[in-house]
Structures are given as structure tokens and as C-alpha cells.
Design an enzyme around this catalytic site. Structure first.
Site, PDB file in Angstrom:
ATOM      1  N   ARG A 158     -79.568  -6.999  -4.547  1.00  0.00           N
ATOM      2  CA  ARG A 158     -80.565  -7.185  -3.606  1.00  0.00           C
ATOM      3  C   ARG A 158     -82.102  -6.409  -4.376  1.00  0.00           C
ATOM      4  O   ARG A 158     -81.769  -5.477  -6.005  1.00  0.00           O
ATOM      5  CB  ARG A 158     -80.716  -6.075  -2.592  1.00  0.00           C
ATOM      6  CG  ARG A 158     -79.436  -6.333  -1.679  1.00  0.00           C
ATOM      7  CD  ARG A 158     -79.091  -4.792  -0.129  1.00  0.00           C
ATOM      8  NE  ARG A 158     -78.879  -4.286  -1.973  1.00  0.00           N
ATOM      9  CZ  ARG A 158     -78.215  -2.572  -1.413  1.00  0.00           C
ATOM     10  NH1 ARG A 158     -77.798  -2.657  -0.426  1.00  0.00           N
ATOM     11  NH2 ARG A 158     -77.749  -1.602  -2.561  1.00  0.00           N
ATOM     12  N   ASP A 177     -73.983 -13.398 -27.734  1.00  0.00           N
ATOM     13  CA  ASP A 177     -74.924 -12.914 -26.856  1.00  0.00           C
ATOM     14  C   ASP A 177     -74.741 -14.013 -25.568  1.00  0.00           C
ATOM     15  O   ASP A 177     -75.503 -13.561 -25.031  1.00  0.00           O
ATOM     16  CB  ASP A 177     -76.027 -13.287 -28.244  1.00  0.00           C
ATOM     17  CG  ASP A 177     -76.105 -12.378 -29.116  1.00  0.00           C
ATOM     18  OD1 ASP A 177     -75.363 -10.991 -28.864  1.00  0.00           O
ATOM     19  OD2 ASP A 177     -76.558 -12.461 -29.730  1.00  0.00           O
ATOM     20  N   HIS A 236     -70.590 -13.989 -33.209  1.00  0.00           N
ATOM     21  CA  HIS A 236     -71.807 -13.056 -32.384  1.00  0.00           C
ATOM     22  C   HIS A 236     -73.166 -14.130 -31.344  1.00  0.00           C
ATOM     23  O   HIS A 236     -72.660 -13.877 -30.624  1.00  0.00           O
ATOM     24  CB  HIS A 236     -72.182 -12.369 -33.218  1.00  0.00           C
ATOM     25  CG  HIS A 236     -71.060 -11.106 -33.735  1.00  0.00           C
ATOM     26  ND1 HIS A 236     -70.985  -9.790 -32.886  1.00  0.00           N
ATOM     27  CD2 HIS A 236     -70.907 -10.763 -34.244  1.00  0.00           C
ATOM     28  CE1 HIS A 236     -70.090  -9.541 -34.397  1.00  0.00           C
ATOM     29  NE2 HIS A 236     -69.874 -10.187 -34.411  1.00  0.00           N
ATOM     30  N   ASN A 279     -66.203 -12.830 -29.580  1.00  0.00           N
ATOM     31  CA  ASN A 279     -67.276 -12.709 -30.928  1.00  0.00           C
ATOM     32  C   ASN A 279     -66.311 -13.294 -32.007  1.00  0.00           C
ATOM     33  O   ASN A 279     -66.970 -13.842 -33.129  1.00  0.00           O
ATOM     34  CB  ASN A 279     -67.613 -10.833 -31.135  1.00  0.00           C
ATOM     35  CG  ASN A 279     -68.947 -10.989 -30.359  1.00  0.00           C
ATOM     36  OD1 ASN A 279     -69.537 -11.844 -30.013  1.00  0.00           O
ATOM     37  ND2 ASN A 279     -69.158  -9.459 -29.997  1.00  0.00           N
ATOM     38  N   GLU A 308     -71.302  -4.458 -24.748  1.00  0.00           N
ATOM     39  CA  GLU A 308     -70.905  -5.310 -23.470  1.00  0.00           C
ATOM     40  C   GLU A 308     -70.711  -4.571 -22.207  1.00  0.00           C
ATOM     41  O   GLU A 308     -69.475  -5.458 -21.531  1.00  0.00           O
ATOM     42  CB  GLU A 308     -69.165  -6.100 -23.793  1.00  0.00           C
ATOM     43  CG  GLU A 308     -67.908  -5.339 -23.494  1.00  0.00           C
ATOM     44  CD  GLU A 308     -67.851  -4.810 -25.538  1.00  0.00           C
ATOM     45  OE1 GLU A 308     -66.728  -4.508 -24.992  1.00  0.00           O
ATOM     46  OE2 GLU A 308     -68.194  -4.221 -25.881  1.00  0.00           O
ATOM     47  N   ARG A 343     -66.276  -4.652  -2.475  1.00  0.00           N
ATOM     48  CA  ARG A 343     -66.666  -5.493  -2.345  1.00  0.00           C
ATOM     49  C   ARG A 343     -67.432  -6.679  -2.935  1.00  0.00           C
ATOM     50  O   ARG A 343     -67.127  -7.487  -2.765  1.00  0.00           O
ATOM     51  CB  ARG A 343     -65.991  -5.551  -0.653  1.00  0.00           C
ATOM     52  CG  ARG A 343     -65.184  -4.714   0.246  1.00  0.00           C
ATOM     53  CD  ARG A 343     -65.243  -5.362   2.005  1.00  0.00           C
ATOM     54  NE  ARG A 343     -66.365  -3.976   2.431  1.00  0.00           N
ATOM     55  CZ  ARG A 343     -65.992  -3.231   2.839  1.00  0.00           C
ATOM     56  NH1 ARG A 343     -65.105  -2.305   2.859  1.00  0.00           N
ATOM     57  NH2 ARG A 343     -67.431  -2.660   3.388  1.00  0.00           N
TER      58      ARG A 343
END
Length: 562
Positions: free
Chosen positions: A330, A315, A311, A306, A341, A357
Site C-alpha cells: 500500500r 542481482d 552474482h 550466486n 538478501e 496473511r
């Protein structure tokens, strides 16, 4: 292929007409030439029809080929204008039924093609709301149920069906639905038996419920609406009206969900939905015990993105990471933006090590390619993630905190990694690991190869540095003389001004800062280039192609990074 089938059907119709004409010849025209024309026509059908998907026509044509092969055998020994009435009539008698079958099969294929066209048009013009929506039709009238399922599928919906309350309950436990259609008058249990099950279950209470009933008594309507029905439709009904009512309900529901439960920037779920849904998932686990894990994600050095680029770029990065995560989920997983963030992901049916994993594989995707681009400039990121597997001794607040603690531990280990929570991890950042004011250094990558620049940034992104890019020697010179740079990774050969010429100009003008370090890359290994570079102030030298591991070691040495 579709256009080819359409055109081929026209050709096929013409060929069948030619076959019919040849097979109805007068007796004095039953010559070898006529037989050969018949043979060649059916041989053509045998080879071409299957290529366009007309398998049945190809099979029939193959049988006709065998009936008329004798004509080809006689071609070299019998004059074409000689009458061969006996053999011709024998073959023709065997072909009669097969030729009728050919005509019938083509009629069927044409009808199937027309039906497919009609269905495609219906789907094409069906409301977009149908695509991706899943319906459950519950009705013990098999004829009506089957009809509704077929019509809904044509419109683009995914549809499941149940003929009684127990089967409906089983499907509702296994799948997620956008709308339920429920018949009231079923045997042995009526549709009323399902109301309490649906409206008392927190995972189902927000799903629109449309009642279908053969009775129009006001008492039934009032009772259903008080029990939580969203609409009441009396049988018999017009399908078009039912379809419009379903569309309206789904659209309103999805619009409400978008406003209430979606993060407007990234489109993923928001904190409000996460707080609600996490309770739903825990209730599900209480009913059907299974492992479940929570992943807490924080973008590395997001503030510097940023501060450096603005910014609007921040975004874009948030949207890009959300898209990357969403693409690897899934249907049962839940992704939400937790704030700033930070993102959280709930992974039902997933143990802690399995979750580690999985998120490591996503992180590898982030390392390899940019998550966002702006005006041709790629932006690469890494993130730190913490994973915690649910246990019944935890409160929700503790579960979130442990995942957050594991994420902070990953930050302390150098970012760009994933850690599984273990007892004793703390979210308190050790002062000796993170200085009060971390000094960020700057690397300028000066190379006309855009792909190489992108790769270098991707591989070095985890270091505590900011990046600048130059596409040629003039561009690099302008940057180095106008702003502080700690390390310049410099290509020896570039347009406008190559690396050596740029260094010579800086030496002549005494404009090279003492703190600037130069790492030169070159595709040439000539001794004189190495000597010339050292004379001009190159601190270290690497030949292309080079090892990224070795490059990172040299970068750390030049910047004195531990």
C-alpha cells in the site's frame, strides 16, 4: 474510440447540413420522398450518435424520429412524388427547434473535443516529475486556489486544497505530500502559524515549502527563509514561472532522495532511510495509536544462487523480489533493503496476524512464478519471513531483533514460510537443525516441455537441492556424463534422444553412476514401457498427469531427504 469520435464528428456535421438543406425545400418539393430522406437521416443519428458517446445528440434525434415516423407509415400507400405539404409543414414546425439544438450540441461537442485535445497535449508534454507527485495548495483566496488546482491537475499532479490552517493541518496528518504551497496572508490565522507545525514534524520537515505572498517586503522574505521556506513568490505572479520553480524543487528533492535514501540496485529504500523513517512511524503511532507490524525477509539459499549462476543472476533475483514486494504494498507501507538478501517492511495500521496473511500471499506469488529471467531461463525463489507486531514496551532494536528471530525460526522449520514472533523465539540456530556443512544435492530435470520444467522447479524449490535443466535427450546425456547428479527426473519421450534411448546408451557405455537415481515421467501407461524402464535402471516411474504431492514424496525418498 477517440479517433472514431473525431471522424464521426465530420460525418455528423455533413448529416446536419443535409438535414438543414432538406428542411428548407420549396413548397413544391415537400414530397413523401423528401420526408423519407429526413426520417432516415434522423433515424441514423438516433442509432449511431450514442455509440460514439454523443448521448445528447442521440436523445434529440430520437424526438425527431417520432416527428417524422408518419413518412415511413405512408411509404407503401402514397406515391413518393406526391406533395404532402400539410403533414410536411407540421412536422417541420415541430422539428425546427430540435434541429437548432442538434447544431448547438455538435458545436459544444467539438469545443469539448478541442479542449480535451489541448489538455492531453499539455499532460503529454508536462514534465515527468509531475506524474505521481502530490501537492497541497493552502490559500483562502478561493478564485486563485481553484485556478492553481485546475492548472496543476492539467500538468499531471495530484492536488489537494485547504482554505485555512486547521484544514491544512488535518490534510497534512492524513496524506503524504511532495510539496506545499502556502499563502502567508490568511484569516483568521496567517500562514506563519503553519511553519512551526510543518518544520517541527519529522514526517513533514523534508517536504519543500513554497510561500505565496501578496507582500514583497524584505522582512517577510527573510523571515520565511529563516523559518524554513524553500522559495518565496510574490503575488501577482505568472503561472509558468511558478510551475517551473515547483518542477525544479521537486526534481532536486527526488534526485537527492534517490542518491541518499534509495538502494541503487533494487530502487527500494535503503537502511539509512529505514532507520530514519522507523522513528517517524513510531512518533506517528504515539500521536495516533494504532497497530503496526514489521516484516523481516530473507531469500532462501541465496548464496547457492550466486555460487551456481554468478552474482549478476543474484542481482536480478534481488531486483525481482523487490519488484514483487513493491507491487503488493500500500502507499502507506515502507519497503527497505536491510542488507544483502534481507528486506524489511513496515506495515502501519496492520496487526501481526494480518501481516502474516499478507506476506504469505506474497510468498505464494513467489512460489508460483519466477522472480527473474535471464536469456529465457526463469529463476524461482522462496523466502523466509518473520513478523513482529509493535508494542510500546519495545525499543526499536528489540522490534527489529524479534522480527529477525521469527525469520530465523521460519528458516529452522524448513524455510519457505512465515512465522509470527512469540516470546522465547531465538535467533540462535540449533545445531541439530542445521548441520555445520549441509550437503546440497542436485536434480536434473530433462524434459522438452519448458513450462513443465518451470513448474517442477517452482514446486521443489523449497528442498535443499540445486537444479539443472536439459531440453532433450542429448543435452541430458551430456550433463549426466560430465558432472555429478543425484536424481534425474527424465521424460520418456524427447527429441533427438528419448529417455529410454539415453538410458540404453549409458548402459552400453557403463557411464551411469551408481549413486544416480532415475525418476521417469511418461504420458504413456503401457506395461512394456514400465518393464523396459526398470531393466534400464529406472528407480521409480510416474504417469502424466501426476500429483505434485506424490512427486515430491518420491523425490524425497530417492534423495533420502527427511
Amino acid at each position: 474510440m477517440k479517433e472514431g469520435r473525431r471522424k464521426y464528428m465530420v460525418v455528423l456535421r455533413t448529416q446536419l447540413e443535409q438535414l438543414a438543406e432538406l428542411s428548407s425545400m420549396e413548397e413544391d418539393q415537400t414530397t413523401l420522398d423528401t420526408a423519407l430522406r429526413l426520417y432516415r437521416l434522423v433515424h441514423t443519428l438516433k442509432g449511431s450518435a450514442p455509440m460514439f458517446g454523443f448521448i445528447r445528440i442521440g436523445t434529440i434525434a430520437e424526438k425527431l424520429v417520432r416527428l417524422w415516423e408518419w413518412a415511413q407509415d405512408k411509404e407503401q400507400t402514397v406515391p413518393k412524388d406526391i406533395s404532402i405539404k400539410g403533414e410536411f409543414q407540421t412536422a417541420l414546425m415541430g422539428s425546427s427547434t430540435l434541429m437548432q439544438q442538434l447544431s448547438m450540441e455538435l458545436d459544444i461537442y467539438e469545443q469539448e473535443y478541442d479542449l480535451d485535445e489541448q489538455q492531453e497535449q499539455i499532460v503529454k508534454h508536462a514534465p515527468a516529475i509531475a506524474l505521481g507527485s502530490r501537492l497541497l495548495v493552502i490559500d483562502d483566496d478561493e478564485v486563485l486556489r481553484s485556478y492553481l488546482v485546475r492548472r496543476f491537475k492539467i500538468e499531471g499532479y495530484e492536488v489537494d486544497e485547504a482554505n485555512d490552517v486547521p484544514n491544512a493541518q488535518k490534510l497534512l496528518r492524513e496524506y503524504t505530500y511532495d510539496l506545499i504551497l502556502l499563502d502567508l496572508m490568511m484569516h483568521p490565522q496567517s500562514g506563519y502559524e503553519l511553519f512551526e507545525f510543518v518544520k517541527e514534524d519529522p514526517t513533514l520537515k523534508w517536504v519543500p515549502l513554497v510561500v505565496l505572498s501578496g507582500r514583497s517586503h524584505i522582512h517577510d522574505k527573510v523571515r520565511c527563509f529563516y523559518l524554513g521556506a524553500d522559495d518565496f513568490i510574490t503575488k501577482p505572479f505568472q503561472y509558468e514561472e511558478l510551475s517551473a520553480r515547483i518542477y525544479s524543487l521537486l526534481k532536486r528533492t527526488k534526485d537527492f532522495e534517490q542518491m541518499a535514501f534509495r538502494d541503487p540496485l533494487t530502487g527500494v529504500y535503503n537502511r539509512r532511510f529505514f532507520d530514519h523513517q522507523i522513528q517517524v512511524e513510531l512518533q506517528r503511532v504515539a500521536r495516533y495509536p494504532a497497530s503496526m507490524s514489521l516484516v523481516f525477509i530473507d531469500i532462501d539459499r541465496f548464496k547457492s544462487i550466486n555460487d551456481t549462476y554468478g552474482h549478476h543472476i543474484g542481482d536480478l533475483v534481488l531486483q525481482g523480489l523487490a519488484h514483487l514486494l513493491q507491487n503488493h504494498l500500500r502507499t502507506t507501507d515502507m519497503l527497505a533493503r536491510f542488507g544483502g538478501e534481507e528486506f524489511v517492511i513496515v506495515l502501519p495500521g496492520t496487526s501481526g496476524p494480518e501481516a502474516v496473511r499478507w506476506i504469505e500471499s506474497v510468498l505464494e506469488h513467489a512460489r508460483v512464478g519466477p522472480v527473474a529471467q535471464n536469456e529465457g531461463q526463469p529463476f524461482h525463489i522462496t523466502f523466509s519471513a518473520g513478523v513482529c507486531e509493535w508494542s510500546k514496551e519495545m525499543t526499536v532494536e528489540e522490534w527489529i531483533k524479534y522480527s529477525d528471530d521469527a525469520m530465523y525460526a521460519a528458516k529452522q522449520k524448513g524455510r519457505n514460510g512465515v512465522l509470527l514472533y512469540s516470546k522465547g523465539m531465538s535467533a540462535v540456530v540449533a545445531p541439530e537443525l542445521v548441520p555445520l556443512k549441509e550437503r546440497r544435492k542436485t536434480i536434473l530435470i530433462a524434459d522438452d516441455d519448458r513450462i513443465l520444467r518451470s513448474i517442477l522447479i517452482s514446486k521443489l524449490q523449497h528442498l535443499p537441492v540445486d537444479f539443472l535443466e536439459a531440453v532433450d535427450g542429448e543435452d541430458a546425456y551430456a550433463i549426466l556424463t560430465k558432472q555429478p547428479v543425484d536424481l534425474c527426473i527424465l521424460d520418456g519421450l524427447m527429441p533427438k534422444l528419448d529417455g529410454f534411448e539415453m538410458l540404453e546408451r549409458m548402459k552400453e557405455e557403463s557411464s551411469k553412476p551408481e549413486s544416480l537415481r532415475i525418476l521417469m515421467l511418461s504420458g504413456r501407461s503401457r506395461e512394456e514401457d514400465l518393464t523396459r524402464g526398470l531393466q534400464l535402471g529406472v528407480d521409480t516411474y510416474m504417469h502424466k498427469p501426476f500429483s505434485m504431492v506424490e512427486l515430491e514424496v518420491k523425490v524425497k525418498q530417492q534423495l533420502e531427504l527427511t
